[in-house]
Structure formats: structure tokens, C-alpha cells
Write a protein that holds these residues in place. Sequence first.
Motif, PDB file in Angstrom:
ATOM      1  N   LYS A  71       0.819  -1.329  -0.148  1.00  0.00           N
ATOM      2  CA  LYS A  71       0.071   0.128  -0.117  1.00  0.00           C
ATOM      3  C   LYS A  71       0.901   1.293  -0.114  1.00  0.00           C
ATOM      4  O   LYS A  71       2.051   1.309   0.689  1.00  0.00           O
ATOM      5  CB  LYS A  71      -0.981   0.003   1.281  1.00  0.00           C
ATOM      6  CG  LYS A  71      -2.089  -1.154   1.248  1.00  0.00           C
ATOM      7  CD  LYS A  71      -2.920  -1.321   2.573  1.00  0.00           C
ATOM      8  CE  LYS A  71      -3.775  -2.171   2.643  1.00  0.00           C
ATOM      9  NZ  LYS A  71      -4.762  -2.406   3.678  1.00  0.00           N
ATOM     10  N   PRO A  72       0.597   2.341  -0.642  1.00  0.00           N
ATOM     11  CA  PRO A  72       1.094   3.648  -0.432  1.00  0.00           C
ATOM     12  C   PRO A  72       1.105   4.063   0.944  1.00  0.00           C
ATOM     13  O   PRO A  72       0.842   3.821   1.836  1.00  0.00           O
ATOM     14  CB  PRO A  72       0.347   4.609  -1.408  1.00  0.00           C
ATOM     15  CG  PRO A  72      -0.433   3.616  -2.073  1.00  0.00           C
ATOM     16  CD  PRO A  72      -1.024   2.374  -1.407  1.00  0.00           C
ATOM     17  N   GLU A  73       2.359   4.840   1.010  1.00  0.00           N
ATOM     18  CA  GLU A  73       2.822   5.464   2.421  1.00  0.00           C
ATOM     19  C   GLU A  73       2.575   6.732   2.360  1.00  0.00           C
ATOM     20  O   GLU A  73       2.938   7.624   1.291  1.00  0.00           O
ATOM     21  CB  GLU A  73       4.238   5.152   2.687  1.00  0.00           C
ATOM     22  CG  GLU A  73       4.534   3.706   2.736  1.00  0.00           C
ATOM     23  CD  GLU A  73       6.039   3.321   3.350  1.00  0.00           C
ATOM     24  OE1 GLU A  73       6.701   4.246   2.913  1.00  0.00           O
ATOM     25  OE2 GLU A  73       6.269   2.107   3.364  1.00  0.00           O
ATOM     26  N   MET A  74       2.183   7.371   3.431  1.00  0.00           N
ATOM     27  CA  MET A  74       2.216   8.872   3.563  1.00  0.00           C
ATOM     28  C   MET A  74       3.471   9.640   4.006  1.00  0.00           C
ATOM     29  O   MET A  74       3.974   9.297   4.904  1.00  0.00           O
ATOM     30  CB  MET A  74       0.948   9.304   4.488  1.00  0.00           C
ATOM     31  CG  MET A  74      -0.266   8.836   4.500  1.00  0.00           C
ATOM     32  SD  MET A  74      -1.295   9.589   2.771  1.00  0.00           S
ATOM     33  CE  MET A  74      -1.122  11.164   3.421  1.00  0.00           C
ATOM     34  N   VAL A  75       4.035  10.163   2.763  1.00  0.00           N
ATOM     35  CA  VAL A  75       5.058  11.098   3.093  1.00  0.00           C
ATOM     36  C   VAL A  75       4.695  12.735   2.742  1.00  0.00           C
ATOM     37  O   VAL A  75       4.450  12.950   1.655  1.00  0.00           O
ATOM     38  CB  VAL A  75       6.150  10.661   1.817  1.00  0.00           C
ATOM     39  CG1 VAL A  75       7.503  11.102   2.087  1.00  0.00           C
ATOM     40  CG2 VAL A  75       6.334   8.970   2.084  1.00  0.00           C
TER      41      VAL A  75
END
Length: 1497
Positions: free
Chosen positions: A552-556
Motif C-alpha cells: 500500500k502507498p505510504e504517507m510522505v
Amino acid sequence: MAEANDIVQKDADKAGVAVHSFDPDASPEEKAAAAGKARDQLKSVSQKDPGAGGKELAIDAGASNIVPTITIEDADTELMSDGQTAPQPEMPGGMPAGPAPAIPDWYKVGWRAAGGIDEPELPEGEEKDRQVLDLFISEQYYGDWYHNATIIFFAVFMSHFLTRFNFGWGWLFIILAICSTYYSTSLRRTRRRARDDIQRELVKTRLASEHESADWLNNFMDRFWLIYEPVLSATIVSSVDQVLSVSAPAFLDSLRLSTFTLGTKAPRIDKVRTFPKTAEDIVMMDWGISFTPTDDTDMTKRQAKLKVNPKIVLSVRVGKGIAGVTMPVLLEDLTFTGLMRIRMKLMTNFPHVQLVDISFLEKPVFDYVLKPIGGAHGFDINDIPGLSSFIRDTVHSILGPMMYDPNVFTLNLEQLLSGAPLDAAIGVLQVTVHSGRSLKGSKIGGGTPDPFVSLSISNRGELARTKYKNSTYNPSWNETKFLLVNSLTDALVFTVFDYNDHRKNTEMGSATFDLTKLQEDATLENLEAEVLKDGKEKGTLRFDLSFYPVLKPEMVDGKEELPDTSVGIVRLTLHQAKDLDPSKSMTGDLNPFAKVFLGDSKSPIHSTTKFKHTLSPVWESSTEFLCSDKHASIITVKIIDDRDFMKDPVVGYMRVRLEDLLESKKEVGKDWWPLSGCMSGRVRMSAEWKPLNLAGSLHGAEQYTPPIGVVRLWLDRATDVKNVEAALGGKSDPYVRVQINNVTQGRTEVVNNNLNPVWDQIIYIPVHSVRETMLLECMDYQHLTKDRSLGTVELRVSDLAEESTEDPQYRHKSTGKKEVQDPIKLDRGNSYKGRLHYTAEFIPTMALRWNGFSTGPNELQRAAQNAGGDEDGGVVTDDDGSSMSSSDVEVQDVPEGITATSPVDSMFAKGHRKGVKSTDTVKSTATGMSAATNQTNGSAAPYDAGGQAPESNGQAPSGKSPKKPPQPKEPEGIVMSKDEVLRQQSGVVIMNVISGQLAKKARLEVLLDDGYWPAFTTVKARSTHAQWEHVGEGFVKELDFGRVWLRLNEADEGDKDDVIAEWKGAAKAFLEQTFDGPTKFTLSDNDGKAHSVIELESRYVPVPVKLEPRESVNNQGSIQVTLLDGRDIHGVDRGGKSDPFAVFNLNGARVYKSQTKKKTLNPEWNESFIVQVASRVGSDFEVEVFDWNQIEQAKKLGSGQIDLAELEPFEAVEKVIPLSHQKHGDKGEIRIRMVFQPEIITKTRKATSTFSSAGRAMTQIGHMPVGAGKGVIHGVGSVFKSKDHVKQNGGGIEGVDMPNEPAPGQASQPIGASASSELSSGSPQTFPSNPSMSSLDANGGLGTLKVTVLDAKDLSAGGDTPKPYCVVRVADKEYKTKHVGKTLAPEWNETLTFSAGPVTPKLYAWIHDHKTIGKDRLLGSGEIDIWRHIQTNGVTSAEVLAELREGQGLLRLRLEYDADPSLALGRRSSNSSNHRTSSFSSPSRFSLSRKRHPSDD
């Protein structure tokens, strides 16, 4: 000419706009310049001539060949450069320019939150806290009656009050006006509510029984249809025409919709019936709909004259090329009438309608006119007898099973509008088919079968197949296939076939496997399934399954970013092509389609549909394939002209690196790629990368580079940080975390409830390049939710370090210390809030020759090496032969080399990248068949290994190609032996966590030294057979005294911890065992049972760090303080004496209070206690002496500071502390004796983000502290007896004694034990053994348990200072103490007596804040295991400290138990505490405590 000018001027006057005249011989640029000169003459609408009632519209035929010289961009640029448009002020209520701020969690938004519907019900124990009215007033009396009675009471009371105090008549009239206003208002509301209720009930009855018209909607549709119908027709034509162009039969040249209109009369809704008695989230209606454009009875004559009927003309072209002819097929005068039931299921998320079920309650009636020949002058086929009814019955037979009641046609709007492709893969399923046993079946005419296995998802199309094995009932395939899976809710089907050469293969049976089992464990081995056919067993099949989900995408920085991995799924989409080169076609026309190849494979993985007679086809065709090396993958696309029976030439081709294709997504609209091998042409395509959760894909050994040094960060303090708790009346709980490349490398402690936190903490951050940038992010700690950012500060490593050749032992050197006071930048915008004060210094690592971790193929590559299976057997081919025609010439090799490195007009850097070959040797694992692209649940996974991949027949690759060019030169660096390396005290510990056999799916946390935060953590394992290959690192300050913890945490990172197993040991012994190769460690759960095994290896890179005294282990530990006596204490009583007692404070928090000595100035205490000190150098240790008073508050007699910096380990020191008072001056002294024992102390984080002031010994096992340091053999729970005491046992390291321990959150000490004797005994202090049920029953009954509630400390305020009291419960008996005055450290000294025995194992305590009016507030609760602290036989006693839950603080009790049941239970009494010796430590969030196991005895 004059006449023409006259006409132009009149037109200009009529229209109210400028009409320009130009020189007919002028160029387009000159005409544009002339038009621009009159720009300032343009008038606004408000300035136009009020007498002009109309104007003439200019018509743009769109046929002009003049090239415009003024564009929108030019106009914007000119306006901005001239400065004619000033920025407009923001209008009130306007739309914000940026994204709206996030709504805080504590806001109540919407009726669900405001109504508290989703809140959990109150527990049974809290029901008594409800309001009095809810419990004592019946429902029939509580409501409107109650409120009406209130106004009566108000009128009587106020009248009496005004009369009693002699107010005038005017005031009585005011009271009368108030009451009459309330009465009239309430009566009006009651009538309105009653009227609304009656109206609503009548409407419900009418809705369910009657139909209503929708004339308002039909009136709207009549007007809106004239506007919307052309748009709708154009949309239908553009969609259907593409389908018809590729669906034309072979004998037809093309199919086109040349005319399409639905007419001028809109569809109508004749009647609507609503069903109100449905579920709350269900809307169900019956709609009577009709579309009768030929009916003109409801039209005026003018409308009927202008009416346009529906008309559809299909142009059918027969023949080929120039010999073809077009025939029109006309369909007109469509009519339709039906009764439809619509059922909608609602949801909270957009689009708020989840499912729509449509069904016809009766067969619809439709009519049409179809003229297949002759167009408008042809004949209607409905005139043929019997044909009309045959077509109508055929339509009903097709639609009946789909949407005639009771069948429904379902539209999933949530899925359709989600934006994600319906066939997008969620992961890769690796299927290894081992063998089949006892297969039953025979060939036609006799003979042994030749079995092979076909794989499919729910029998919806074959995805892959194995080879066939000759003449056997027990075949062994040992082949591995990769399938792209779109859902885990279906079943994997293994169909066993008997291969036949010249006829259709015979099915022998099938076996199924439910894919939902992979959600529990993603790796399943040695599976067996029965092969069934017609319900009869036909043998067994053996196979393995492994599922690799998409990450899943990560919050950066507030944005979603995909993890950067080299293994993943590529979704390649071929959108369209333009300006194809027609030079190879005689007719100047093409029938183009595209094929996709991986590397230089000859077998395509995907083919698009074929379009006819176009040079600009629009395919919008997608395919997915598995890529095991993104950096070496090359994609080839060939555009081919389909010529049926002739050779199909390649019109153009292109070869592009996958990295370049993915890089182009960063530029919007830059997705056109040039074609090679042709004079013109370009293709539009895009790729989407989906990283896989694969071992080593994120932090593998291949991506790791050794550190060049560490940055020593002294994080001093921050000022005026952002307050994210202001709305709740609190303050932020700040700490600082340091990130490099979005990976957290270090964190400070948390300072609770402070906007000007002082950390004064030194942390060491490993860095790997001078080009790295460190992100110092100030965070607000949250115990149960995600921590929130308070802002960031950037620090570049290049500002601290530079390369150096001066000393061969160090490749880099420091540029000096950097003292900084940087402003803290907030996440959004360029605003700042607060300042961060820190000092940074670079310390290089020793330039050792890096002995990296051994690397090999990843999981997919290892599986692909065995994908081909055994040597024997043959490849199964389809009956119609190969999918590749022998006449095709597109299989010719295109010239080698990359043809495109960037899209057309792209702005990112062009050219080849270093370390990437210009060509590729990729070959597909496809078995001669193209991958299915129309499946909705899965597809075969074409495999791109990035090197040498399996051949098209399923053979395994001979080896893995290197990812980078080989470097022949020897690795640089000095060589040191293991013993020499491990003699260095400070350095970076690098661990490669390889795999694990886990009891539950969890992530591994590695903690070093104090264990306040994990040094690093792996991702959560997708299976109990974990494969991580994760490389992490951490810094150790003193290797001889360092500790290593391995913990399995079942919770996700950032959530509340759920530790299921752990291992801990000495850092040096750990490195000695893991330095030479992988080693297995056994982790134990809370019951002491070994269920999980972790395999890892480590490396150690020394760093020459000179530690400050406060950083050393010798600076922290436990101090045993013995309060001996006092001399010449100041006397304040009338007789010149005092009643002195002493209080010891550490860093402002009270840690001990002595007994009170009556009537003396020279008290003798001889009391001992143990206090844990995190830093001797930085601690403020103080003793205060008070005079006890029975009624008044205790008076201070003096205080003195105790210097801890001069203490030497294990040496008893006596000190005389002079007392001083601000009023009385220097008077008296206190004599104490102190013994310091070095220990690693960990501070703890509680639910309120605070720490225990004393901390807890890191080197303790089960909350029992252990010694640390050379030759440490004394102390409470000694661990390091000697170096020979460290042993190996079953892959783990044993260097610790495991004493009996209390439950988590509890600590105790038997009353009467001498602390000084404990320190000199040399044996660990153990808790009482855990009694068995037989020993508990030996007493034959209940004994007497006296619980003395002594005191509490560190209670949470939460507003006003509380007035605490304590409630204690044992079994069904519950007593409470008296409440004390406002304080956070109450003292009760009350004794409560209970009956206790085997059936009462626990004691429960609650501390409440006493409220005179209102509900008492809970400050905290505790739970104590009684029999872990005291014995069950005889007379025993112990002091117990318990950490409070649901709040914060410590509760101190004394338990006294007498097993003699003959003693009568005494009543409650208040006693003074005689003994207050304690050594308590509260468990941290990363507590390593475990329950005591019987084997520990």
C-alpha cells in the motif's frame, strides 16, 4: 467598396461589438496585430448602448486555415507583464485556494457523531453513574409532563418570591408574560408536530398503495432533453463506433454508425410507487417508463411539425479496399414501454449509492421499423409474417434471465466509480504443482493417460498449464506458475487433463482450493486436494501456494507515495497511436494493432484489438506482467498492419526501459513515445508500478550501503512549538524524530504537556552519504492514535562532513560542530512556528573493508529457476496450433538497442543510465499463449526477470544476470579480525533479519541499550513462515554493557503495542554469535513458552566516539540510600522540639518519605530505599525535613542538595547534608549512606505521554533490575556473573537468570527486608513462588487479608487539582477510604480488612476525584495479583506498588495476610505506615515483562 464599408459599420452598430476590417493582402500576423490595436476600445456589458435590444451573432464556420498568433498563454503572459490586473482581494465565503484543513477527530460532525449512536454501551459497573432522573422517575412521567410541570413550579416559586420581598404588580405581569409566551410557544410546537406526524403517516399509507405521477420531472425532461440529446448521441456514437469497427465479421469490410439520433421527444415517467417500509439504507420504487417519440397526441401542431423521430443508420461496407460498396441499414420509429422496479442500497461514502438492482415486473413492450435494404425507401422486415414475433420472443428470452422479475440486474456503482480498474491485480499467486497420485482415467481405445494440469480461477478461463507427462498414473511435474490475482474471494481450480495429439484433450477431474485461506497465512506448503469428477474421487494432487500482496502507498509529507522496490507488478496500458506511416500500404490505409514483448522474447505477452482503415487507432488496452528487476526490464512494442491472408508487416516499433516509462508519469501529458523504423508515427502508452511485499524488496542487503559515520545530535530544547491540543485545553506532548529517506533513525524522549520542551538528550544517527539530508521532525506523541507532526527542520550531512584522504583509517572527516537555532517549518505552506535548538557533529566510522551480507535471487527468482520442472514431458499445444501464424513477419527481430529514452517533447533528462544495459535478455514464461486480459478475477503472469528469464516453453533460466557491471578492483578498507572489531566500544550494529517461524503473523522490533524506541522494525510478516531479508541498523554506545532485545509485535507500526514474544541478551555476546553467519534465536511468549524462531546475522562498524560522562552506563543506575540520622534539627514546637520526617525528591518528584520521629532534634531513622537515576550528572537530588503536625500543615525545617556525580560504583559513601532554610538560615544536618549500582535505565511512556520520574532498569528481567558493569555480581537480580556465564542454548543466548516475577505493572518487597543486606548478599531477590491450587487449598478455608492503602503519586490532574479517595475490592466486598484535600500525591494510611483465599486471586483498586456536586471522576484503576506478593501459609506481608491504568500514577499498598481462619475480621482502622521501602518501576510501552512460569521455580 463604400457600400461594403457601410454594411460593416451597420453590423458593428447592431451587434454592439467591434467589427474589424483588414487589408486582404496582409499576412495573418499583420491582421492579428491590427485586431489587437483596438483591444482598449472594448466595452463592458454594463457600458453598452441601452437602446440596443438585440445583436447579430457572428458565425465561425471552423474552416479557416489561418494560424492563430495569439494564444491563451500569450494573453496571460501579457496581462501579467503589463501589470494591468492586480490580484483581487479574497471574497468572503469564496472557495479556498488550497485544500481545506483536516477536521479534528474530536469534532462532532453529522447526526451519527452528535447522537452518539456508535459509542459503546456503558459497562455494567457504570450504570449506577447515570442521572437520578433516569433511575428514579418512570418514563411515563419524564418527558413533556416534566417540562410542563417545571413551568408551573417556576410560576409559583417566582410569584411567592416576588410577593415575599414586596415587589410590585409590574413584576408579576412580567412573570405572567413569560409563562403565557412559553405556553403559546409549546402549544404551537405541539400542534405542528402532531400535524406533521399525521401527514407523514397518511403519506406512508398512500405511497405503499397508490401510484403518483412525476409530471414535474417530465416537464423538466421535455426542456432538458433538447439540450442533452445531442451530447448523449455523440457519446453513444463514439463508444459504439469503436466496438463496431473491431467487431465486424470477416466477410464485411467495416461497420459504422453514420447517423444516430434519439429524437426530440424525451422519455417519460408515467407513474411512481414508493415502498416506505424497507430497511433504513434501502430505497425501493416502481417506475412506469415509456419512450414513445412517434406519439404526438400531447403536442401542439407546431411541435408535431418540428418533431424529429429516432433514427439510426448503420453503414455496412461489403468487399475489400477499392472494390467495396457501402449499404445503409435503417432503424427508426423506436418505442418502448415497461414497468421497472428499482432497488438502491445506500452507503456513507461517495457516491452514496452502493448497489442498484433493476428488474422488469412485466415484459416490456417495444416496437421499431427496421429497413435492412434500400435505406429510407426500403421495406420493413416486420412486414414479413412471423418474423416480428420471433424477434420479440428472442429478446424476451435473452433479457428474461437477466432482469425480468424475480431476476435482477445489479450495478455496483461503488466499484464502477472508484477509479480503480476492475481487473487490477492485488497480488501475485505462486503455484507450485508437485505431483498427482493415483489418477484414474484411460485413453479412448485403451492406454495410460498423459496427464497435465490446467490452472484457472473459478473456471473462468485457463491461466496457465503444466507440461504433460507420458503414460503415468502418478505424474510428477514440480513446476511453478505465477498468476495475477484480482480477488481472494474466489477459488483456484486445478483441472487435470489427458493430453491427446490429434483430438480434444480429455478432462480427468478437477480439484479446488479456497483462496480466502491465504488471508490468514500467505504461504501454505504440502497441500493435498482430491481430484473429483461427477462427485467421484479420481486421485489426489499435491501443491504449494504462496501469495505476494501489493504494498500500500505510504504517507510522505502529506502525500501518498509507493515504496521503492525492484520487484512488482507492471500494468502497461496502450492508449492509442497517431500519424502511423502508411507507406507500406497500397491503399494508404492501415488495419493497425500492437503487440508487447518483454526484452528480446519472441512470444508477445499481449496483443491489442485490430482496427480497420485508420491511421490513428484508439486501443485503451491494458495488460499486467510480473517484473522481478525493475532496473533491467525492457519493453518492446510493435505496431503491425493486419492483412488477413497476406503477410503482416511491422509498421513501426519502439524499445524502452521500464524505468524511463515509469519516470514519464511524473510529467502530466507526456506519454507519447516516438516510433522507429518508419517515417512517422507515435504511440501513447503509460505504465503503473505496483510494488510487491517480497522479502528484501524494501530494505534488502542489495540496497544497503555501510555507514560513513554517525551524526551526534544534541537536541537541547524547543521553544514555542505548535499546540495541537489547544482545542481540548491541553498542550502538545513533543518529541523529535530524525528521518533519512523517510526511514526513522532516532527519536528523543517525550516531554508531556509542554510547549517549550527541554530534552537535553544526545542521539547518534548513522549516515551513508554526504549527500543525505536529515529531517528533524517535531512530533506530538499520541498513546492510542497516530502521532501528529508539529513541524520539521532540515539538516544536510554535507554541512557537517566532507571526504578526506588524510588518514587511511577514515574516508571522511568532520567540518566541526554546528550549533543551530532553526525555525520549525509547518507541514502546509511556508509558515513557521517555534524554534529548535540543537548541536550537530559528524563522527566518521572506521574505514573497514565491508564484508556485506550474502545475497542471491529473491523469492520470485528462486521460484522461477525451478519453474520448468522436470526434464521429461512435453509442452501442451492447442488444437488449432500456435497462435502465431507462419505468415507473420512481425516475429523478426527489431534492431537491438533502446529506441526511446523519453516521451515526445519530454523535459526529463535523456540518455542512457549508468549501470543499465542497452539491451536485455528477458524471455517470457508464457507457454505459447497470450495472457488473458478480459478476466475479472485473475490472469497468467508474464514474467520479466530483468535478466535471463524462463523460456516460452517453461524452461528455467540458467542463472541470474548481474544487475550491475562487475567491478574487478578489490574492495577498499582496512582489515580487522572479529576480536579486534569487537574490542571497539562504540559503533553501528547492522542486522540482516532473514526469516522466522512465528506463532502468529507479526513484525520484528530490534531494540538496543535503553530500549525506549526500537532501533528499527521489519514489515509485518504475511505468513507465519516469515521471509524478511530486512537490513536495519542501530548505534551502541558501550558494547560491553549494551543490550539487544528482539520482540515480535503483532500490532501495526504506530498502533498500541501487542508484544507476543521476546528475546534479550548482551550485545557483545549477540555479535560474537551472529558475526560469522546466520544464527537462530528462540523467542518466548508471556508464559515462557518458546514458539517463535528468528534467523538473522549481524555486522559491526566501529565509531570512535568519546562519550560524555552523562552518556556512560556508569552515569545511570540504582542508588541505595540509607537515611541514618539527623543532628541539631531546628525546633519549632512550644517545647523547643520538633516531630521531624524526611522527604527525598529526585528531579522535583518525591521518591521517598521517612517515618516521623516524635519530640526530638536528633532523630535516628536507619531507613533504606532504592531510587533509580537516569543521569547522576544531570539529576537534582534533594532532601527536605518537615515538622509533622496533627492539625496544621507540616512545616518545613530545612532542605539540602545531594551531589550524585561524585559517587563511585559499588562503594558505600557516607555524607553529611547540611540543612538550610530561607527564613531560619543554616540549621541542622542529615547523615546518609549511599551505594551506587550502574544499570541501564529506560524511561517509560504512559497513556498520557509521560514518564515515570524514576524510570525502570533496562537490564531487568520481569521488572527485577540486574547489574551491569565489569565484575558486577551484587545487586537485585544479577545478570552478568562473568564472561563465562554467557552460554549458547538451542540457538539462543543465555546470559540472564530468570527470577520469579510479578504480573506486569506491579512490584513489591517483603516487609522487614533490609535493603543493605540485599545488596551485600550477592544473591538475587526473588518473589514468592507461584502457588498451585493444591497449596492454596491446604489452609482449608479463608484467611484474613488486611490492605493498608498508604498513598499514591503522580496522579493526573486533567483540570482542577483533585480530592482523591480510593476504592478497594476483594471478591464481592468493596470499601473506600476518606477523601483528602486537593493534591496529586494523596496519603490515606487506612487499613481495610477482607476475607481472602484461593478463590480471591486478585485485588482491584480505583482512585476517584471526590465531587460535592456531580459525578466523581475516575483518576485511575489498578489490578494486583495477591498471591504473587505474599505467601498463602502463615503470616506474611509485603508492600506493593501498582501502576494505574485509565490514567497515570502509582498506588502503594501494604498487604498483610494471616492464614488462620479462626481470627475474627477486624473493622477498618487507620494506621501509620511503618515501612516504606520500595523499588518500583512502571512498565513502559515496550515492556518486556512476562508472566512467571512454573518451570522458573
